[in-house]
Motif scaffolding. Sequence first.
Motif, short mmCIF file in Angstrom:
data_model
loop_
_atom_site.label_atom_id
_atom_site.label_comp_id
_atom_site.label_asym_id
_atom_site.label_seq_id
_atom_site.Cartn_x
_atom_site.Cartn_y
_atom_site.Cartn_z
N LEU A 53 0.83 -1.21 0.00
CA LEU A 53 0.00 0.00 0.00
C LEU A 53 0.86 1.26 0.00
N VAL A 54 1.86 1.30 0.88
CA VAL A 54 2.72 2.49 0.98
C VAL A 54 3.42 2.75 -0.35
N LYS A 55 3.99 1.71 -0.93
CA LYS A 55 4.72 1.87 -2.19
C LYS A 55 3.79 2.33 -3.31
N ASP A 56 2.60 1.74 -3.39
CA ASP A 56 1.70 2.07 -4.48
C ASP A 56 1.07 3.45 -4.31
N ILE A 57 0.82 3.87 -3.08
CA ILE A 57 0.33 5.23 -2.86
C ILE A 57 1.37 6.24 -3.31
N GLN A 58 2.64 5.97 -3.00
CA GLN A 58 3.71 6.86 -3.43
C GLN A 58 3.75 6.96 -4.95
N ARG A 59 3.57 5.83 -5.63
CA ARG A 59 3.60 5.84 -7.09
C ARG A 59 2.48 6.71 -7.66
N VAL A 60 1.29 6.55 -7.10
CA VAL A 60 0.15 7.32 -7.60
C VAL A 60 0.36 8.81 -7.35
N ILE A 61 0.81 9.17 -6.15
CA ILE A 61 1.01 10.58 -5.82
C ILE A 61 2.07 11.20 -6.73
N LYS A 62 3.17 10.48 -6.95
CA LYS A 62 4.23 11.00 -7.81
C LYS A 62 3.72 11.24 -9.23
N GLN A 63 2.96 10.27 -9.75
CA GLN A 63 2.45 10.43 -11.10
C GLN A 63 1.49 11.60 -11.21
N LEU A 64 0.62 11.75 -10.22
CA LEU A 64 -0.34 12.85 -10.25
C LEU A 64 0.37 14.20 -10.16
N LEU A 65 1.40 14.27 -9.33
CA LEU A 65 2.16 15.52 -9.21
C LEU A 65 2.85 15.87 -10.52
N ILE A 66 3.50 14.88 -11.12
CA ILE A 66 4.21 15.13 -12.38
C ILE A 66 3.24 15.53 -13.48
N THR A 67 2.09 14.86 -13.52
CA THR A 67 1.08 15.20 -14.52
C THR A 67 0.61 16.64 -14.34
N LYS A 68 0.41 17.05 -13.09
CA LYS A 68 -0.02 18.43 -12.82
C LYS A 68 1.06 19.43 -13.25
N ILE A 69 2.31 19.10 -12.98
CA ILE A 69 3.42 19.97 -13.38
C ILE A 69 3.48 20.10 -14.90
N GLU A 70 3.36 18.98 -15.60
CA GLU A 70 3.42 19.01 -17.06
C GLU A 70 2.23 19.75 -17.65
N ASN A 71 1.07 19.58 -17.07
CA ASN A 71 -0.12 20.27 -17.58
C ASN A 71 -0.03 21.78 -17.36
N ALA A 72 0.83 22.20 -16.43
CA ALA A 72 1.02 23.63 -16.18
C ALA A 72 2.16 24.19 -17.04
N GLY A 73 2.66 23.39 -17.99
CA GLY A 73 3.74 23.86 -18.86
C GLY A 73 5.12 23.58 -18.31
N GLY A 74 5.22 22.71 -17.31
CA GLY A 74 6.50 22.38 -16.71
C GLY A 74 7.08 21.08 -17.23
#
Length: 250
Positions: A53-74
């Motif tokens: 659970l801990v490992k997979d939650i980290q994976r999801v959070i990281k992906q969502l953060l990166i997606t948000k950064i890229e969608n903001a032009g980063g």
Amino acid sequence: MTFLLDDAVSDFRFGVEKHYSPTRRDIFNPLNGTLFSISGTEVEIIYVTKNALVKDIQRVIKQLLITKIENAGGAVLHASAFSLDGRAICYVGEKGQGKTTCLLESLKANGAKFITNDRLPIIPISGKFHVLGWFEELRLVQPSGGKKKKLRVLELCEPLRIETRPVPPKLIVLPDCLGKVGNENNAREVIEGQLLTPVDPQRPKWLGYSKSLDFDRDALLDQLPTRRLQWQFQERDELLGKIKEVVDSV
């Protein structure tokens, strides 16, 4: 139903994906028993063990953060970085060139703050690029060889020496301990080769990528000076002095 052959994640190479609709799907990891149920913007994680659970939650959070950064032009850059006087100095280069070693030496300087060791998020704020901190374990090469030593950021720095706000970059440094960098004329080629947007070989692909990938790399690289830093492992005692010379040259 489709099979996911995701070599980016060592324990997720044979996942199974089932689509129910354009906005709803399930992804199952047969190696640890985790089920990801994705509906629109919601991700439900059904797990077997707490470690999974801990490992997979980290994976999801990281992906969502990166997606948000890229969608903001980063974008995300393969780099380590620290801040000094409110500006970021970023070490960029291939694996083995000394990004982590340079970062560890840099943190010995008065006022230096940790930003990241391996992944450097870059995002535009008010028309100017800023870099963000990224927390992951450091993996340190041991003098005797063998397995790398894992070190948590809080074992390395006190909380007050960790940068918690976006800071503008001051300089990109290209560590060169293997003689591969050549000269600063090909700095842009080296840096572009370390951009992890849109393709990061270590990034799980099963949540998908961001829809907008319009990162303006020229706007970033045209405004930032770059410096090559030649060094050798056997001369590590001299490395901090060399780093100060490079930083002071800008």
